[in-house]
Design an enzyme around this catalytic site. Structure first.
Site, PDB file in Angstrom:
ATOM      1  N   ARG A 122       1.188  -1.375  -0.220  1.00  9.02           N
ATOM      2  CA  ARG A 122      -0.289  -0.367  -0.072  1.00  9.02           C
ATOM      3  C   ARG A 122       0.917   1.337  -0.137  1.00  9.02           C
ATOM      4  O   ARG A 122       0.395   2.021   0.477  1.00  9.02           O
ATOM      5  CB  ARG A 122      -1.083  -0.121   1.370  1.00  9.02           C
ATOM      6  N   LYS A 144       4.342  11.534 -11.507  1.00  7.56           N
ATOM      7  CA  LYS A 144       3.473  10.344 -12.285  1.00  7.56           C
ATOM      8  C   LYS A 144       4.023   9.205 -12.613  1.00  7.56           C
ATOM      9  O   LYS A 144       5.502   9.275 -13.043  1.00  7.56           O
ATOM     10  CB  LYS A 144       4.288  11.067 -13.897  1.00  7.56           C
ATOM     11  N   GLU A 186      12.470  17.601 -24.549  1.00  5.86           N
ATOM     12  CA  GLU A 186      11.382  17.440 -23.099  1.00  5.86           C
ATOM     13  C   GLU A 186      12.536  19.183 -23.161  1.00  5.86           C
ATOM     14  O   GLU A 186      11.472  20.087 -22.015  1.00  5.86           O
ATOM     15  CB  GLU A 186      11.375  16.401 -22.304  1.00  5.86           C
ATOM     16  N   LYS A 228       8.986  22.642 -14.410  1.00  4.86           N
ATOM     17  CA  LYS A 228       8.663  21.176 -14.146  1.00  4.86           C
ATOM     18  C   LYS A 228       8.233  22.157 -12.374  1.00  4.86           C
ATOM     19  O   LYS A 228       7.113  21.368 -11.832  1.00  4.86           O
ATOM     20  CB  LYS A 228       9.326  20.159 -14.559  1.00  4.86           C
ATOM     21  N   GLU A 238      -3.005  17.602 -12.183  1.00  5.08           N
ATOM     22  CA  GLU A 238      -3.110  17.603 -13.829  1.00  5.08           C
ATOM     23  C   GLU A 238      -4.217  18.180 -13.993  1.00  5.08           C
ATOM     24  O   GLU A 238      -5.653  17.267 -14.602  1.00  5.08           O
ATOM     25  CB  GLU A 238      -2.777  16.591 -15.058  1.00  5.08           C
ATOM     26  N   ARG A 242      -0.613  21.330 -15.422  1.00  6.43           N
ATOM     27  CA  ARG A 242      -0.041  21.027 -15.731  1.00  6.43           C
ATOM     28  C   ARG A 242      -0.172  20.909 -16.886  1.00  6.43           C
ATOM     29  O   ARG A 242       1.063  19.826 -17.785  1.00  6.43           O
ATOM     30  CB  ARG A 242      -0.121  19.764 -14.680  1.00  6.43           C
ATOM     31  N   ASN A 246       2.508  19.261 -21.698  1.00  7.44           N
ATOM     32  CA  ASN A 246       2.004  17.460 -22.750  1.00  7.44           C
ATOM     33  C   ASN A 246       2.296  18.515 -23.561  1.00  7.44           C
ATOM     34  O   ASN A 246       2.022  17.697 -25.132  1.00  7.44           O
ATOM     35  CB  ASN A 246       0.616  17.236 -22.453  1.00  7.44           C
ATOM     36  N   HIS A 249       2.922  16.283 -26.954  1.00  7.28           N
ATOM     37  CA  HIS A 249       2.276  15.069 -26.981  1.00  7.28           C
ATOM     38  C   HIS A 249       0.951  14.144 -27.704  1.00  7.28           C
ATOM     39  O   HIS A 249       1.132  13.242 -27.824  1.00  7.28           O
ATOM     40  CB  HIS A 249       1.638  14.956 -25.148  1.00  7.28           C
ATOM     41  N   HIS A 253       2.432  10.851 -29.523  1.00 13.20           N
ATOM     42  CA  HIS A 253       1.680   9.800 -29.071  1.00 13.20           C
ATOM     43  C   HIS A 253       1.122   8.932 -30.490  1.00 13.20           C
ATOM     44  O   HIS A 253       0.878   7.984 -30.028  1.00 13.20           O
ATOM     45  CB  HIS A 253       0.987   9.831 -28.164  1.00 13.20           C
ATOM     46  N   HIS A 267      10.368   7.881 -27.468  1.00  8.64           N
ATOM     47  CA  HIS A 267       9.355   8.707 -27.136  1.00  8.64           C
ATOM     48  C   HIS A 267       9.733  10.469 -27.451  1.00  8.64           C
ATOM     49  O   HIS A 267       8.723  10.935 -27.541  1.00  8.64           O
ATOM     50  CB  HIS A 267       9.027   8.877 -26.194  1.00  8.64           C
TER      51      HIS A 267
HETATM   52  P1  NAD Z   1      14.167   4.573 -21.432  1.00  8.22           P
HETATM   53  O1  NAD Z   1      14.236   4.745 -19.818  1.00  8.22           O
HETATM   54  O2  NAD Z   1      14.517   3.331 -22.416  1.00  8.22           O
HETATM   55  O3  NAD Z   1      16.151   4.958 -21.431  1.00  8.22           O
HETATM   56  C1  NAD Z   1      16.731   5.078 -22.253  1.00  8.22           C
HETATM   57  C2  NAD Z   1      17.852   4.061 -22.643  1.00  8.22           C
HETATM   58  O4  NAD Z   1      19.504   4.483 -22.479  1.00  8.22           O
HETATM   59  C3  NAD Z   1      17.829   2.668 -22.271  1.00  8.22           C
HETATM   60  O5  NAD Z   1      18.137   1.871 -23.240  1.00  8.22           O
HETATM   61  C4  NAD Z   1      18.732   2.742 -20.742  1.00  8.22           C
HETATM   62  O6  NAD Z   1      19.163   1.677 -20.551  1.00  8.22           O
HETATM   63  C5  NAD Z   1      19.381   3.434 -21.511  1.00  8.22           C
HETATM   64  N1  NAD Z   1      20.348   4.422 -20.631  1.00  8.22           N
HETATM   65  C6  NAD Z   1      20.121   5.050 -19.941  1.00  8.22           C
HETATM   66  N2  NAD Z   1      20.466   6.128 -19.621  1.00  8.22           N
HETATM   67  C7  NAD Z   1      21.860   5.613 -19.058  1.00  8.22           C
HETATM   68  C8  NAD Z   1      23.408   6.379 -19.491  1.00  8.22           C
HETATM   69  N3  NAD Z   1      23.516   7.278 -18.515  1.00  8.22           N
HETATM   70  N4  NAD Z   1      24.441   5.213 -20.006  1.00  8.22           N
HETATM   71  C9  NAD Z   1      24.236   4.771 -21.250  1.00  8.22           C
HETATM   72  N5  NAD Z   1      22.426   4.189 -21.514  1.00  8.22           N
HETATM   73  C10 NAD Z   1      22.087   4.091 -21.108  1.00  8.22           C
HETATM   74  O7  NAD Z   1      14.351   5.852 -21.430  1.00  8.22           O
HETATM   75  P2  NAD Z   1      13.956   7.462 -21.117  1.00  8.22           P
HETATM   76  O8  NAD Z   1      13.892   8.059 -22.034  1.00  8.22           O
HETATM   77  O9  NAD Z   1      14.414   7.983 -20.255  1.00  8.22           O
HETATM   78  O10 NAD Z   1      12.531   6.757 -20.927  1.00  8.22           O
HETATM   79  C11 NAD Z   1      11.390   7.056 -21.515  1.00  8.22           C
HETATM   80  C12 NAD Z   1      10.339   6.547 -20.859  1.00  8.22           C
HETATM   81  O11 NAD Z   1       9.234   7.794 -19.543  1.00  8.22           O
HETATM   82  C13 NAD Z   1       8.573   5.973 -21.695  1.00  8.22           C
HETATM   83  O12 NAD Z   1       7.891   4.708 -20.530  1.00  8.22           O
HETATM   84  C14 NAD Z   1       7.919   7.201 -20.977  1.00  8.22           C
HETATM   85  O13 NAD Z   1       6.404   7.083 -20.997  1.00  8.22           O
HETATM   86  C15 NAD Z   1       8.640   7.339 -19.889  1.00  8.22           C
HETATM   87  N6  NAD Z   1       7.763   9.258 -18.945  1.00  8.22           N
HETATM   88  C16 NAD Z   1       7.286   9.326 -18.245  1.00  8.22           C
HETATM   89  C17 NAD Z   1       7.210  10.774 -18.156  1.00  8.22           C
HETATM   90  C18 NAD Z   1       7.244  11.007 -16.214  1.00  8.22           C
HETATM   91  O14 NAD Z   1       6.188  11.794 -16.101  1.00  8.22           O
HETATM   92  N7  NAD Z   1       6.108   9.828 -15.643  1.00  8.22           N
HETATM   93  C19 NAD Z   1       8.070  12.227 -18.868  1.00  8.22           C
HETATM   94  C20 NAD Z   1       8.102  11.405 -19.860  1.00  8.22           C
HETATM   95  C21 NAD Z   1       8.516   9.909 -20.629  1.00  8.22           C
HETATM   96  N1  GLY Z   2       5.578  14.554 -19.044  1.00  5.62           N
HETATM   97  C1  GLY Z   2       4.246  15.343 -17.759  1.00  5.62           C
HETATM   98  C2  GLY Z   2       3.250  15.346 -16.721  1.00  5.62           C
HETATM   99  O1  GLY Z   2       4.529  14.666 -15.641  1.00  5.62           O
HETATM  100  O2  GLY Z   2       2.949  15.944 -17.000  1.00  5.62           O
END
Ligand code: NAD
Ligand code: GLY
Length: 370
Positions: A122, A144, A186, A228, A238, A242, A246, A249, A253, A267
């Protein structure tokens, strides 16, 4: 050397520390948040292989035992299967409600670990140690958390704020250039949505950020996190402002959905193209000047990011298929579409109640197929 931005959420406020050398300080910085000296660190194979030993040494030096949970890299681990496997491993380690998780990786590790922390027994505390530019400027801040389902991305999740974020700029040295550019999409988003001066600074200094020049990188990550944090503190769940985060996006998307959420289009690349398209759509609707859309596109393209449908693998896309994805967007209501558009550079706004047919016509003009 490091800079601290506070996410002002009252009793749940937390610090985002940005700077070089933070992995070496992780043990001492995390210690105050631990009830007992052990932490389960979730990471992916790539990040753990490159940086796991340094994090372990830092925690060791602070007398903190490390329980590593290393998962395969890639979006597919952000799934019900990935979540079941992770929570099972946490149970096998007999973590209790006083224990803390650390998410050590990009947005995939952060979103999955955060969601596991939100629901494990929980809810337990977690710390974010983001290792991609995207995770440092966006996903590690704001609480998020989510997994994907067969019906789409981030559809099952929770708001669960971390207790601390450590954004070590040095770990970006090993990040592939393509991932760096995707994260930069971003960064530029913050300028385009609400800070014209930052946008202008990025027009001049974007190449230095991408080259990981320390001062430029520090300013870009710091200003992004500041924006942010301010928006999240005002509108955590949101209900209003907030949504501006997006920008790009909804179009993005739809492109990700058409390209299969994989290596063909990251992404951040989808968000880059989405932002350029959103500015052209804004200009087409008379919201902003054509010159603003041109300037936004030039700044995005200068970073080597896509700005047009024709830049995206899989083009030509069908306008109706793209519009259908948009109609399934979390922001769509009763068949009417909501977009984040712009009145100018640094002036994003929410545009509600847009007609799907009008969007399709615009996409035909963008080069989509009937
Ligand atoms: P990811 O976590 O897949 O990382 C990208 C690649 O880089 C992976 O292969 C990873 O192993 C590699 N990597 C990571 N750090 C490294 C480093 N320092 N050196 C070498 N390689 C490295 O992708 P991402 O772009 O970080 O994140 C994408 C995800 O984030 C998506 O699922 C998206 O939906 C999510 N996201 C969430 C939010 C939120 O607010 N929670 C916002 C934007 C995106
Ligand atoms: N990445 C969009 C948000 O955090 O609201």
């Amino acid at each position: 050397m490091s800079r601290v931005v506070t996410v002002g959420l009252g009793a749940r406020a937390y610090e985002v520390v940005i700077g070089p050398g933070l992995i070496a300080e992780a043990g001492q910085r995390m210690a105050p948040f631990l009830k007992r000296p052990r932490v389960a660190v979730v990471s992916d194979e790539t990040v753990w292989g490159l940086h796991g030993a340094r994090l372990t040494a830092s925690l060791d030096a602070a007398g903190i035992a490390v329980l590593p949970i290393v998962i395969p890299p890639g979006e597919q681990t952000k799934s019900f299967e990935g979540l079941a496997s992770l929570t099972d491993r946490l149970l096998a380690l007999e973590l209790d409600r006083g224990d803390v998780l650390a998410a050590f990786g990009g947005g995939v590790v952060g979103d999955l670990t955060g969601f596991a922390a939100a629901i494990y027994k929980r809810g337990i505390d977690f710390v974010q140690i983001p290792t991609t530019l995207l995770a440092q400027v966006d996903s590690s801040v704001g609480g998020k958390t989510a997994i994907d389902t067969a019906r789409g991305k981030n559809l099952v999740g929770a708001f669960h704020q971390p207790r601390l974020v450590l954004a070590d700029l040095d770990v970006l040295a090993t990040l592939p250039d393509r991932e760096m550019r995707a994260g930069y999409a971003e960064v530029i988003k913050y300028g385009l949505l609400g800070d014209f001066a930052f946008f202008e600074w990025l027009e001049v200094n974007g190449a230095k950020v991408l080259a990981r020049e320390p001062q430029a990188l520090s300013h870009a990550v710091g200003r992004s996190v500041e924006m942010k944090a301010e928006i999240v503190a005002e509108d955590e769940t949101e209900q209003g402002r907030r949504a501006l985060l997006n920008l790009g996006h909804t179009f993005g998307h739809a492109l990700e959905a058409e390209t299969g959420y994989g290596a063909a289009l990251l992404h951040g690349e989808a968000v880059a193209a989405g932002q350029a398209i959103a500015f052209r759509f804004s200009a087409a609707k008379g919201l902003c000047e054509t010159q603003d859309a041109v300037r936004a596109e030039q700044a995005i393209a200068a970073a080597g990011l896509p700005t047009r449908l024709s830049d995206v693998p899989g083009h030509p896309f069908k306008a109706a298929a793209l519009a259908r994805h948009m109609a399934q967007d979390k922001k769509a209501e009763g068949g009417r579409l909501t977009f984040i558009l712009a009145r100018g550079l640094g002036q994003a706004c929410v545009a509600k109640d847009l007609d799907e047919l009008g969007v399709r016509d615009f996409l035909l003009g963008e080069g989509a197929m009937p």
